[in-house]
Design a protein around this motif. Structure first.
Motif, short mmCIF file in Angstrom:
data_model
loop_
_atom_site.label_atom_id
_atom_site.label_comp_id
_atom_site.label_asym_id
_atom_site.label_seq_id
_atom_site.Cartn_x
_atom_site.Cartn_y
_atom_site.Cartn_z
N GLY A 10 0.79 -1.23 0.00
CA GLY A 10 0.00 0.00 0.00
C GLY A 10 0.82 1.27 0.00
N SER A 11 2.13 1.17 0.17
CA SER A 11 2.92 2.40 0.34
C SER A 11 4.38 2.15 -0.02
N GLY A 12 5.09 3.20 -0.30
CA GLY A 12 6.54 3.20 -0.38
C GLY A 12 7.15 2.12 -1.27
N ILE A 13 8.08 1.36 -0.69
CA ILE A 13 8.84 0.35 -1.45
C ILE A 13 7.91 -0.76 -1.94
N GLY A 14 6.96 -1.17 -1.10
CA GLY A 14 6.04 -2.24 -1.49
C GLY A 14 5.17 -1.84 -2.67
N ALA A 31 -1.04 -6.85 -0.83
CA ALA A 31 -1.43 -7.10 0.56
C ALA A 31 -0.92 -5.98 1.46
N ASP A 32 -1.80 -5.53 2.34
CA ASP A 32 -1.38 -4.49 3.28
C ASP A 32 -2.31 -4.50 4.50
N LEU A 33 -1.74 -4.13 5.63
CA LEU A 33 -2.53 -3.93 6.85
C LEU A 33 -3.57 -2.83 6.64
N ALA A 57 -4.10 -7.67 4.93
CA ALA A 57 -3.35 -8.73 5.62
C ALA A 57 -2.44 -8.11 6.66
N ASP A 58 -2.43 -8.74 7.83
CA ASP A 58 -1.49 -8.36 8.89
C ASP A 58 -0.44 -9.46 8.96
N VAL A 59 0.79 -9.14 8.55
CA VAL A 59 1.81 -10.19 8.48
C VAL A 59 2.20 -10.73 9.85
N ALA A 60 1.82 -10.01 10.90
CA ALA A 60 2.14 -10.47 12.26
C ALA A 60 1.11 -11.46 12.80
N ALA A 84 8.24 -10.27 0.48
CA ALA A 84 7.90 -10.10 1.90
C ALA A 84 8.52 -8.80 2.39
N ASN A 85 7.78 -7.75 2.19
CA ASN A 85 8.32 -6.39 2.34
C ASN A 85 7.75 -5.63 3.53
N ALA A 86 6.59 -6.05 4.03
CA ALA A 86 5.94 -5.26 5.09
C ALA A 86 6.87 -5.12 6.29
N ALA A 148 15.61 -2.19 18.51
CA ALA A 148 14.66 -3.28 18.26
C ALA A 148 14.47 -3.50 16.76
N TYR A 149 14.34 -2.41 16.03
CA TYR A 149 14.17 -2.50 14.56
C TYR A 149 15.40 -3.17 13.95
N SER A 150 16.58 -2.77 14.41
CA SER A 150 17.83 -3.32 13.89
C SER A 150 17.93 -4.82 14.20
N ALA A 152 15.46 -6.85 14.73
CA ALA A 152 14.45 -7.54 13.92
C ALA A 152 14.91 -7.70 12.48
N LYS A 153 15.54 -6.67 11.93
CA LYS A 153 16.04 -6.77 10.55
C LYS A 153 17.23 -7.73 10.48
N GLY A 154 18.02 -7.80 11.57
CA GLY A 154 19.08 -8.80 11.64
C GLY A 154 18.50 -10.20 11.57
N ALA A 181 18.61 4.72 3.24
CA ALA A 181 17.52 5.68 3.48
C ALA A 181 16.74 5.95 2.20
N VAL A 182 15.48 5.57 2.22
CA VAL A 182 14.57 5.77 1.09
C VAL A 182 13.45 6.68 1.59
N ARG A 183 13.12 7.69 0.81
CA ARG A 183 12.11 8.64 1.27
C ARG A 183 10.72 8.03 1.13
N THR A 184 10.16 7.60 2.25
CA THR A 184 8.82 7.01 2.30
C THR A 184 8.17 7.48 3.61
N PRO A 185 6.88 7.21 3.81
CA PRO A 185 6.26 7.56 5.09
C PRO A 185 7.00 6.97 6.29
N1 NAD Z 1 12.23 3.69 3.91
C1 NAD Z 1 13.44 3.32 4.26
O1 NAD Z 1 14.35 4.14 4.39
C2 NAD Z 1 13.73 1.86 4.52
C3 NAD Z 1 15.06 1.49 4.67
C4 NAD Z 1 15.37 0.15 4.89
C5 NAD Z 1 14.36 -0.79 4.95
N2 NAD Z 1 13.07 -0.39 4.80
C6 NAD Z 1 12.06 -1.44 4.85
O2 NAD Z 1 11.30 -1.40 3.67
C7 NAD Z 1 10.01 -1.96 3.91
C8 NAD Z 1 8.96 -1.02 3.38
O3 NAD Z 1 9.10 0.21 4.07
P1 NAD Z 1 8.65 1.61 3.43
O4 NAD Z 1 9.74 2.55 3.71
O5 NAD Z 1 8.12 1.42 2.07
O6 NAD Z 1 7.49 1.96 4.48
P2 NAD Z 1 6.01 2.52 4.31
O7 NAD Z 1 5.60 2.90 5.70
O8 NAD Z 1 5.95 3.51 3.21
O9 NAD Z 1 5.21 1.22 3.86
C9 NAD Z 1 5.06 0.11 4.68
C10 NAD Z 1 3.72 -0.54 4.37
O10 NAD Z 1 3.65 -1.73 5.17
C11 NAD Z 1 2.35 -1.78 5.74
N3 NAD Z 1 2.40 -2.55 6.97
C12 NAD Z 1 2.87 -2.16 8.19
N4 NAD Z 1 2.69 -3.14 9.08
C13 NAD Z 1 2.10 -4.17 8.43
C14 NAD Z 1 1.65 -5.46 8.82
N5 NAD Z 1 1.76 -5.88 10.08
N6 NAD Z 1 1.11 -6.26 7.89
C15 NAD Z 1 0.99 -5.84 6.60
N7 NAD Z 1 1.37 -4.63 6.18
C16 NAD Z 1 1.93 -3.81 7.08
C17 NAD Z 1 1.96 -0.35 5.99
O11 NAD Z 1 0.55 -0.20 6.10
C18 NAD Z 1 2.54 0.34 4.76
O12 NAD Z 1 1.61 0.40 3.70
C19 NAD Z 1 9.93 -2.19 5.42
O13 NAD Z 1 10.21 -3.55 5.69
C20 NAD Z 1 11.03 -1.31 5.95
O14 NAD Z 1 11.50 -1.76 7.19
C21 NAD Z 1 12.74 0.90 4.56
#
Ligand code: NAD
Length: 253
Positions: A10-14, A31-33, A57-60, A84-86, A148-150, A152-154, A181-185
């Motif tokens: 629904g957003s950003g990289i996904g 798929a998105d929460l 979908a909630d991946v958790a 698997a990007n969420a 915690a984020y680090s 989890a990503k590890g 760093a990618v410009r997203t929400p």
């Molecule tokens: N933006 C960055 O700088 C950056 C850098 C490194 C890694 N990432 C990773 O890239 C991925 C995408 O991030 P983004 O920057 O596009 O963020 P984003 O916030 O723009 O998009 C994330 C999307 O995931 C959805 N989401 C959140 N929790 C969810 C869940 N439990 N189940 C399903 N969907 C869920 C959100 O609703 C949102 O649409 C993430 O895994 C993030 O950790 C981002």
């Protein structure tokens, strides 16, 4: 019909990954929460003449992930790749992190990766397929204030290698992209949370980007390009790889 599941579509990289997969001819389950955001991405793809469907979908959540995979199978009968990007950012060092925050970071980013992989793997095994995780540079090196984020990503990085080892001989390849760093929400909210006002926010952004050899933000499309490469036969002899897409950050300091 070759089919991709994209989580966090629904957003950003996904969203960019869903667009890139659709342009490459995949039917894309978005798929998105955030149900409205999933619908918006799918509607955009359909308007461009692509095959797409939204699903909340909630991946958790185990049952939610199972329903997501069922939706793909019920639609096209197959899953060729799963992106698997969420993920979700959780701020804090160990002194400031509550157990709840730690658990939230692990549930969405690490457990979400596990549940997605487990649910989709039988379908990838059925015909040979690919799984691509979105990890992060902070899963490969340290950064202040995101313990915690680090961690989890590890876990996502380690899981990528484990899955690759377990399933390579059975025709499933598993790789990850590690964005800088990618410009997203997500990144926007991370830095806004640290800044008291707009001036401080802008100064923080400049400081972050100043550390990058290619001194600008990455775009979601630049990450999606590598995701598609890892998802398709173009990367046929690669598995277990964590590919930084980070403007040179990790290698060139
Ligand atoms: N933006 C960055 O700088 C950056 C850098 C490194 C890694 N990432 C990773 O890239 C991925 C995408 O991030 P983004 O920057 O596009 O963020 P984003 O916030 O723009 O998009 C994330 C999307 O995931 C959805 N989401 C959140 N929790 C969810 C869940 N439990 N189940 C399903 N969907 C869920 C959100 O609703 C949102 O649409 C993430 O895994 C993030 O950790 C981002």
């Amino acid at each position: 019909m070759k089919t991709a599941i994209v989580t966090g579509a629904g957003s950003g990289i996904g969203r960019a990954a869903a667009e890139r997969c659709a342009a490459d001819g995949f039917a894309v389950l978005c798929a998105d929460l955030n149900e409205a955001a999933a619908h918006q991405t799918a509607a955009e793809l359909i308007a461009l003449g692509h095959q797409a469907r939204p699903v909340r979908a909630d991946v958790a959540e185990e049952s939610s992930v199972a329903a997501m995979v069922d939706a793909a199978i019920g639609w096209t009968g197959q899953v060729d790749t799963c992106i698997a990007n969420a993920g979700a950012m959780v701020e804090g060092d160990v002194l400031s992190l509550s157990l709840d925050s730690w658990n939230r970071a692990m549930q969405v980013n690490a457990t979400g990766a596990f549940l997605t992989a487990r649910a989709v793997m039988p379908h990838l095994l059925a015909q040979g397929g690919t799984l691509v995780f979105t990890a992060s540079t902070v899963g490969l090196s340290g950064m202040k204030g995101v313990a915690a984020y680090s961690a989890a990503k590890g876990a996502v990085v380690a899981l990528t290698r484990q899955l690759a080892a377990d399933f390579a001989a059975r025709g499933v390849r598993v790789n990850a992209v590690a964005p800088g760093a990618v410009r997203t929400p997500l990144s926007e909210s991370q830095f806004r949370a640290r800044a008291a006002d707009e001036a401080e926010f802008q100064a923080l952004l400049a400081q972050v980007i100043g550390r990058y050899p290619i001194a600008r933000w990455g775009t979601p499309q630049e990450i999606a390009e590598v995701i598609l490469f890892l998802a398709t036969e173009r990367s046929a002899w690669m598995t277990g790889q964590i590919i930084p897409v980070d403007g040179g950050l990790l290698e060139l300091r």
